[in-house]
Design a protein around this motif. Structure first.
Motif, PDB file in Angstrom:
ATOM      1  N   MET A   1       0.846  -1.195   0.000  1.00  0.00           N
ATOM      2  CA  MET A   1       0.000   0.000   0.000  1.00  0.00           C
ATOM      3  C   MET A   1       0.886   1.251   0.000  1.00  0.00           C
ATOM      4  O   MET A   1       1.794   1.377   0.819  1.00  0.00           O
ATOM      5  CB  MET A   1      -0.894  -0.020   1.231  1.00  0.00           C
ATOM      6  N   LYS A   2       0.610   2.171  -0.892  1.00  0.00           N
ATOM      7  CA  LYS A   2       1.390   3.400  -0.999  1.00  0.00           C
ATOM      8  C   LYS A   2       0.938   4.442   0.023  1.00  0.00           C
ATOM      9  O   LYS A   2      -0.245   4.523   0.362  1.00  0.00           O
ATOM     10  CB  LYS A   2       1.246   4.011  -2.391  1.00  0.00           C
ATOM     11  N   VAL A   3       1.872   5.250   0.467  1.00  0.00           N
ATOM     12  CA  VAL A   3       1.570   6.388   1.327  1.00  0.00           C
ATOM     13  C   VAL A   3       1.058   7.514   0.433  1.00  0.00           C
ATOM     14  O   VAL A   3       1.655   7.815  -0.603  1.00  0.00           O
ATOM     15  CB  VAL A   3       2.825   6.852   2.093  1.00  0.00           C
ATOM     16  N   GLU A   4      -0.049   8.111   0.819  1.00  0.00           N
ATOM     17  CA  GLU A   4      -0.594   9.279   0.123  1.00  0.00           C
ATOM     18  C   GLU A   4      -0.174  10.508   0.923  1.00  0.00           C
ATOM     19  O   GLU A   4      -0.576  10.678   2.071  1.00  0.00           O
ATOM     20  CB  GLU A   4      -2.117   9.213   0.030  1.00  0.00           C
ATOM     21  N   SER A  24       4.886   9.917  -8.333  1.00  0.00           N
ATOM     22  CA  SER A  24       4.584   8.575  -7.837  1.00  0.00           C
ATOM     23  C   SER A  24       5.853   7.736  -7.823  1.00  0.00           C
ATOM     24  O   SER A  24       6.581   7.687  -8.815  1.00  0.00           O
ATOM     25  CB  SER A  24       3.534   7.917  -8.733  1.00  0.00           C
ATOM     26  N   THR A  25       6.114   7.110  -6.682  1.00  0.00           N
ATOM     27  CA  THR A  25       7.224   6.168  -6.557  1.00  0.00           C
ATOM     28  C   THR A  25       6.606   4.829  -6.144  1.00  0.00           C
ATOM     29  O   THR A  25       5.402   4.760  -5.879  1.00  0.00           O
ATOM     30  CB  THR A  25       8.244   6.616  -5.488  1.00  0.00           C
ATOM     31  N   PRO A  26       7.392   3.773  -6.061  1.00  0.00           N
ATOM     32  CA  PRO A  26       6.810   2.491  -5.638  1.00  0.00           C
ATOM     33  C   PRO A  26       6.163   2.514  -4.253  1.00  0.00           C
ATOM     34  O   PRO A  26       5.271   1.716  -3.974  1.00  0.00           O
ATOM     35  CB  PRO A  26       8.009   1.544  -5.674  1.00  0.00           C
ATOM     36  N   VAL A  27       6.565   3.449  -3.380  1.00  0.00           N
ATOM     37  CA  VAL A  27       6.018   3.462  -2.017  1.00  0.00           C
ATOM     38  C   VAL A  27       5.268   4.748  -1.653  1.00  0.00           C
ATOM     39  O   VAL A  27       4.704   4.839  -0.563  1.00  0.00           O
ATOM     40  CB  VAL A  27       7.133   3.219  -0.969  1.00  0.00           C
ATOM     41  N   LEU A  28       5.256   5.747  -2.550  1.00  0.00           N
ATOM     42  CA  LEU A  28       4.710   7.053  -2.188  1.00  0.00           C
ATOM     43  C   LEU A  28       4.042   7.721  -3.381  1.00  0.00           C
ATOM     44  O   LEU A  28       4.604   7.740  -4.480  1.00  0.00           O
ATOM     45  CB  LEU A  28       5.844   7.956  -1.685  1.00  0.00           C
ATOM     46  N   ASN A  29       2.859   8.265  -3.149  1.00  0.00           N
ATOM     47  CA  ASN A  29       2.235   9.203  -4.084  1.00  0.00           C
ATOM     48  C   ASN A  29       2.331  10.570  -3.421  1.00  0.00           C
ATOM     49  O   ASN A  29       1.747  10.782  -2.344  1.00  0.00           O
ATOM     50  CB  ASN A  29       0.767   8.853  -4.330  1.00  0.00           C
TER      51      ASN A  29
END
Length: 101
Positions: A1-4, A24-29
Motif C-alpha cells: 500500500m502506498k503512502v498518500e 509517484s514512486t513504488p512506495v509514495l504518491n
C-alpha cells in the motif's frame, strides 16, 4: 500500500489550480501544490485529505500561524508537519506569517 502524502508551498502569485504536480514512486504518491495564501492552503489541504492524503508537509513559508491554520483545517484527519525557517530566504528573509497571515 502506498503512502498518500502532500507538500504544499506558499508563494506570491501562485495559484493551486495551475501550480502543482503529482510524483509517484513504488512506495509514495506525493501531491505537490502551490498556493498564494494561507486561506487557499487550508482549502487545498481539506480537499487533499478528502482525496485520501494522510500526511501533509508544509514549506517554511507557512510560518507558525500558517502551520496551525492548516492543522486546524484538516481536523486531525492528516498528520501535518512543516519545514522551518525563522526568516525564509525565498521570501526576502521574512516569515510567511508576516506576508500571508
Amino acid at each position: 500500500m502506498k503512502v498518500e502524502a502532500a507538500f504544499i508551498f506558499v508563494a506570491p502569485e501562485t495559484d493551486s489550480s495551475m501550480h502543482g504536480c503529482d510524483i509517484s514512486t513504488p512506495v509514495l504518491n506525493l501531491h505537490v501544490v502551490g498556493v498564494g495564501s494561507y486561506a487557499e492552503g487550508a482549502e487545498v489541504a481539506k480537499k487533499l485529505v478528502d482525496q485520501g492524503v494522510g500526511v501533509i508537509e508544509l514549506c517554511a513559508g507557512f510560518g507558525n500561524e500558517g502551520t496551525a491554520l492548516i492543522a486546524k483545517a484538516v481536523e486531525g484527519r492528516a498528520k501535518v508537519g512543516s519545514v522551518k525557517f525563522d526568516c525564509h530566504p525565498g521570501l526576502d528573509f521574512k516569515s510567511g506569517d508576516e506576508l500571508f497571515a
